[in-house]
Design an enzyme around this catalytic site. Structure first.
Site, short mmCIF file in Angstrom:
data_model
loop_
_atom_site.label_atom_id
_atom_site.label_comp_id
_atom_site.label_asym_id
_atom_site.label_seq_id
_atom_site.Cartn_x
_atom_site.Cartn_y
_atom_site.Cartn_z
N ILE A 1 0.85 -1.20 0.00
CA ILE A 1 0.00 0.00 0.00
C ILE A 1 0.88 1.25 0.00
O ILE A 1 1.04 1.91 1.03
CB ILE A 1 -0.95 0.01 1.23
CG1 ILE A 1 -1.72 -1.31 1.33
CG2 ILE A 1 -1.91 1.18 1.14
CD1 ILE A 1 -2.65 -1.39 2.52
N PRO A 2 1.50 1.54 -1.14
CA PRO A 2 2.37 2.72 -1.16
C PRO A 2 1.58 4.01 -0.96
O PRO A 2 0.52 4.20 -1.55
CB PRO A 2 3.01 2.68 -2.55
CG PRO A 2 2.27 1.68 -3.35
CD PRO A 2 1.47 0.84 -2.42
N HIS A 3 2.09 4.86 -0.07
CA HIS A 3 1.46 6.16 0.17
C HIS A 3 2.54 7.11 0.67
O HIS A 3 3.61 6.66 1.08
CB HIS A 3 0.30 6.05 1.16
CG HIS A 3 0.66 5.45 2.48
ND1 HIS A 3 0.93 4.11 2.63
CD2 HIS A 3 0.82 6.01 3.70
CE1 HIS A 3 1.23 3.87 3.91
NE2 HIS A 3 1.18 5.01 4.57
N GLY A 4 2.26 8.38 0.64
CA GLY A 4 3.26 9.38 0.98
C GLY A 4 3.42 9.59 2.47
O GLY A 4 2.65 9.09 3.28
#
Length: 155
Positions: free
Chosen positions: A69-72
């Site tokens: 779950i790539p997120h900033g």
């Protein structure tokens, strides 16, 4: 329970943001493609992708069951124009720091919205049957159906 009611996951996911036949040679390539899908959705400025790499380099966004779950980072929030999700499926799994990843779910959220979104996603992605169904999804309808399964589970 949080006092901030999370929007339904399906409300954050445009049909064009579900990409079921992606290919990536590396983890970074997969993150870049996930970020590009968020850009294409109009959810983020390009600088948010840098914040996604910052997050990944400090703590892996791999959650298990073939899903990341790539997120900033918090610093990247200023680059978010609107809350959104994207779902990318990689029929040929990507090596994610020694784990095989077949699905990435990209998140863009203002404020603390990502926390509620992550918690809703976790209930799906940590269920082996639902995660397997997501890894095997071949239509956008299947993806929506899996994500809807948490929308009305308010216990």
């Amino acid at each position: 329970m949080s006092d901030e009611q999370a929007p339904a996951l399906t409300a954050l996911l445009a049909e064009s943001s579900i990409r079921l036949d992606e290919a990536a040679a590396t983890r970074d390539d997969a993150i870049r493609k996930t970020g590009q899908a968020l850009i294409d959705a109009g959810a983020i400025d390009e600088s948010y992708v840098d914040a996604m790499f910052e997050r990944e380099n400090s703590v892996s966004t791999y959650v298990g069951e073939g899903v990341a779950i790539p997120h900033g980072t918090l610093a990247g929030k200023d680059s978010v124009k609107e809350d959104a999700l994207v779902v990318l499926r990689f029929p040929t799994p990507v090596d994610w720091d020694g784990n095989d990843v077949s699905v990435t779910v990209g998140i863009a959220a203002k404020g603390n919205g990502h926390i509620a979104i992550l918690s809703q996603l976790a209930s799906i992605l940590l269920d082996p049957e639902k995660a397997a169904a997501l890894r095997g999804a071949t239509t956008t309808a299947e993806v929506y159906s899996l994500l809807e399964s948490t929308d009305d589970d308010d216990d």
